[in-house]
Design a protein around this motif. Structure first.
Motif, PDB file in Angstrom:
ATOM      1  N   GLN A 417      14.454  -7.915  49.001  1.00 24.33           N
ATOM      2  CA  GLN A 417      14.196  -9.326  48.702  1.00 24.33           C
ATOM      3  C   GLN A 417      13.048  -9.119  47.214  1.00 24.33           C
ATOM      4  N   GLY A 418      13.480 -10.099  46.406  1.00 28.21           N
ATOM      5  CA  GLY A 418      12.605  -9.624  45.079  1.00 28.21           C
ATOM      6  C   GLY A 418      12.690  -9.205  43.873  1.00 28.21           C
ATOM      7  N   VAL A 419      14.547  -8.900  44.484  1.00 25.25           N
ATOM      8  CA  VAL A 419      14.996  -8.787  42.607  1.00 25.25           C
ATOM      9  C   VAL A 419      15.604  -9.727  41.926  1.00 25.25           C
ATOM     10  N   LYS A 420      15.222  -9.487  40.987  1.00 26.31           N
ATOM     11  CA  LYS A 420      15.444 -10.773  40.102  1.00 26.31           C
ATOM     12  C   LYS A 420      17.082 -11.291  40.117  1.00 26.31           C
ATOM     13  N   HIS A 421      17.160  -9.165  39.085  1.00 25.01           N
ATOM     14  CA  HIS A 421      18.891  -9.411  38.745  1.00 25.01           C
ATOM     15  C   HIS A 421      19.580  -9.041  39.775  1.00 25.01           C
ATOM     16  N   LYS A 422      20.241  -9.686  40.724  1.00 21.32           N
ATOM     17  CA  LYS A 422      20.888  -9.601  41.611  1.00 21.32           C
ATOM     18  C   LYS A 422      22.071 -10.399  41.361  1.00 21.32           C
ATOM     19  N   LYS A 423      22.928  -9.821  41.803  1.00 21.02           N
ATOM     20  CA  LYS A 423      24.429  -9.835  41.289  1.00 21.02           C
ATOM     21  C   LYS A 423      24.843 -10.450  40.263  1.00 21.02           C
ATOM     22  N   PHE A 424      24.608  -9.481  39.412  1.00 20.25           N
ATOM     23  CA  PHE A 424      24.136 -10.071  37.888  1.00 20.25           C
ATOM     24  C   PHE A 424      26.022  -9.367  37.126  1.00 20.25           C
ATOM     25  N   SER A 425      26.934 -10.036  37.635  1.00 20.03           N
ATOM     26  CA  SER A 425      28.313 -10.127  36.915  1.00 20.03           C
ATOM     27  C   SER A 425      28.223  -9.726  35.082  1.00 20.03           C
ATOM     28  N   LYS A 426      29.141  -9.521  34.580  1.00 18.99           N
ATOM     29  CA  LYS A 426      29.327  -9.873  33.226  1.00 18.99           C
ATOM     30  C   LYS A 426      29.736 -11.294  32.513  1.00 18.99           C
ATOM     31  N   ASN A 427      29.914 -12.183  33.724  1.00 26.43           N
ATOM     32  CA  ASN A 427      30.291 -13.361  33.683  1.00 26.43           C
ATOM     33  C   ASN A 427      28.840 -14.054  33.609  1.00 26.43           C
ATOM     34  N   ASP A 428      27.313 -13.752  34.436  1.00 22.92           N
ATOM     35  CA  ASP A 428      26.363 -14.156  34.168  1.00 22.92           C
ATOM     36  C   ASP A 428      25.548 -13.585  33.637  1.00 22.92           C
ATOM     37  N   ILE A 429      25.562 -12.093  33.204  1.00 21.72           N
ATOM     38  CA  ILE A 429      25.303 -12.103  31.969  1.00 21.72           C
ATOM     39  C   ILE A 429      25.229 -12.916  30.845  1.00 21.72           C
ATOM     40  N   LYS A 430      26.450 -12.710  29.856  1.00 17.28           N
ATOM     41  CA  LYS A 430      26.695 -13.468  29.349  1.00 17.28           C
ATOM     42  C   LYS A 430      26.568 -14.771  29.390  1.00 17.28           C
ATOM     43  N   GLN A 431      26.388 -16.035  30.300  1.00 12.23           N
ATOM     44  CA  GLN A 431      26.142 -16.694  30.392  1.00 12.23           C
ATOM     45  C   GLN A 431      24.273 -17.115  30.855  1.00 12.23           C
ATOM     46  N   TYR A 432      23.452 -16.016  30.462  1.00 14.66           N
ATOM     47  CA  TYR A 432      21.759 -15.710  30.704  1.00 14.66           C
ATOM     48  C   TYR A 432      21.727 -15.663  29.043  1.00 14.66           C
ATOM     49  N   VAL A 433      22.477 -14.532  28.760  1.00 13.65           N
ATOM     50  CA  VAL A 433      22.602 -14.385  26.122  1.00 13.65           C
ATOM     51  C   VAL A 433      22.508 -15.865  26.397  1.00 13.65           C
ATOM     52  N   THR A 434      23.438 -16.356  26.586  1.00 16.24           N
ATOM     53  CA  THR A 434      24.120 -17.324  26.098  1.00 16.24           C
ATOM     54  C   THR A 434      22.883 -18.890  26.208  1.00 16.24           C
TER      55      THR A 434
END
Length: 505
Positions: A417-434
């Motif tokens: 519990q409390g992990v902010k970046h969990k299940k952070f796929s490549k697509n998730d990272i791309k969307q996060y940066v975008t």
């Protein structure tokens, strides 16, 4: 306690403000934070995260009015007694925030003010000697050679050769240790099945699955009928001085063959340590860690050649976190390797201890200026915008490294519990940066901002290919901000994972 009071961070002992939510150096949360109101404002799409004292009318990080403000003090200290993790410059005491609901009105940010901000950012960049070298290379050799140079700097961690020797007789835990150090799982090419190979006569090389430049050699014990010292020297003597570090696995006492090997290693000036494995099995049999240590230390102290040698008792039972002296062992390894090799190793060791998390963080932080420069370089010359495919790909690829290096891609993280970046796929990272760059573009349209040539510095002029200097500077600023923000958050996630599992021990 006054919220502007300076206190010590409980984790790294650096100075922070009482009201500061996170430590600027280690990124961990301030547990003794002065109670107040969490600022609801934003800085270029990023939540401010200040904790504002009720006596503070406006947040010093973003200028948002404090809805819980309680009048009764006109002290200037009260007007500036909050801090922000991601704010890179302190507000000048002569420049007071004006109460407005349009802190980031795009119409007011386009033009000369923004141009001067970007020039200031570039001047900050110019204070870095390594970046000055990049400017000089760009001017002298051109953009293709400079881009290649930056690529090589960023690839150093994966191109550094590291050779480790793991020496000892069979059945002392060498294979399990190597599998753990290299994160080798059943099915991996180099996975070492316990007892599957005859290590009494041959040496076997195990390579890291994500970096084949890191190699652990499982070497046979010697001083026996099958492997005499003379035979060992004949087979491996010419290679002994090529290793970066030796792990000498022992059992109950130090043997004469161990003393001979240490004498050879000292002659090469190579660091080494003694390792006693299978601590978990000993404890199950009723023996204590201190009992085992005392017996081995007496054996070490009895010989002048090995006296003072480092000894570590370990267990390979718990993946990624481990038990025994692993924290001390990793400190010893990184302390005795050249810095560039220690940083390279930290990128690929599948270990989470507070010290290793900090080592990983420091090594990744050094890369930020190169990644941000690379993004600004592309944007300043090719596409003058923040949310272009170059920036998204460059920053996204680096964030993927953060995610891997801090082991946040492991299944064990899913249960914490409390992990902010969990299940952070490549697509998730791309969307996060975008999303990050798009939010900033909506309030700061980079493409329309240009800097008068009369205020350009020569290196800044060179940086962007003689045009759109503001684009390159702005991209550097926000790419750097994104990477710092994400790196600190993932570092905190790694500490959260470590704290979770160590409490279960």
């Amino acid at each position: 306690m006054n919220s502007s009071e300076v206190i010590r961070c409980q984790y790294c002992n650096s100075n922070i403000y009482q009201c500061q939510r996170y430590c600027d150096k280690c990124g961990r949360e301030n547990k003794s934070i002065d109670k107040g109101t969490l600022c609801t404002g934003t800085i270029n799409g990023i939540h401010c995260s200040n904790v504002i004292n009720p006596r503070v009318k406006f947040c010093s990080g973003c200028g948002t009015e404090n809805s819980a403000y309680v009048s009764g003090s006109n002290s200037e200290d009260d007007l500036t007694s909050s801090t922000s993790l991601y704010r890179e410059e302190k507000v000048n005491q002569e420049e007071k925030w004006e109460p407005t609901n349009k802190a980031y009105d795009s119409d007011t940010r386009v033009g000369e003010d923004t141009a001067h901000e970007n020039i200031s950012d570039l001047q900050d960049m110019e204070n870095d000697a390594e970046l000055n070298d990049i400017y000089a290379k760009l001017k002298k050799e051109g953009k293709m050679e400079t881009s290649t140079y930056i690529g090589k700097k960023l690839a150093e961690a994966k191109t550094m050769n590291l050779k480790f020797a793991v020496i000892g007789r069979s059945a002392v835990g060498k294979s399990s240790f190597i599998n753990m150090m290299l994160d080798l799982q059943p099915g991996n090419t180099y996975y070492g099945e316990t007892g599957a190979r005859d290590t009494t006569k041959n040496a076997y090389a195990y390579k890291h699955p994500q970096n084949e430049n890191i190699t652990f050699f499982d070497m046979p014990g010697f001083g026996t009928m099958e492997m005499t010292i003379e035979k060992f020297l004949s087979m491996f003597g010419s290679d002994l001085n090529t290793f970066d570090y030796f792990f000498i696995f022992i059992d109950t006492v130090i043997m004469e063959r161990d003393v001979w090997l240490v004498e050879k290693i000292k002659g090469y000036g190579t660091p080494y340590c003694f390792v006693r494995s299978k601590l978990d099995e000993d404890i199950k049999k009723g023996r204590t860690k201190e009992e085992i240590r005392q017996k081995l230390e007496r054996s070490i102290q009895a010989n002048s050649t090995v006296n003072g040698s480092a000894l570590f008792l370990i267990s390979n039972e718990k993946s990624y976190l481990h038990t025994g002296d692993f924290r001390e062992l990793f400190l010893h390894i990184t302390k005795h390797l050249p810095l560039v090799k220690a940083e390279s190793l930290s990128f690929f060791l599948p270990i989470l201890t507070p010290e290793m998390i900090e080592q990983k963080f420091q090594a990744l932080a050094k890369r930020i200026k190169y990644v941000a420069f690379n993004a600004s370089f592309m944007s300043g010359i090719l596409i003058h915008s923040l949310d272009n495919s170059f920036n998204i790909r460059i920053c996204g690829k680096e964030i993927e490294e953060y995610y891997r290096v801090f082991l946040l891609d492991k299944d064990m993280v899913l249960h914490v519990q409390g992990v902010k970046h969990k299940k952070f796929s490549k697509n998730d990272i791309k969307q996060y940066v975008t999303t990050f760059f798009t939010n900033i573009t909506n309030v700061e349209p980079v493409a329309t901002v240009h800097v008068p040539t009369n205020i350009m510095t020569q290196s800044a002029f060179t940086l962007t290919g003689y045009k759109a200097i503001s684009a390159g500077a702005t991209v550097y600023k926000y790419a750097r901000q994104l990477l710092i923000k994400t790196l600190m958050e993932m570092k905190e996630d790694a500490h959260t994972v470590y704290d979770h599992y160590t409490k279960l021990k």
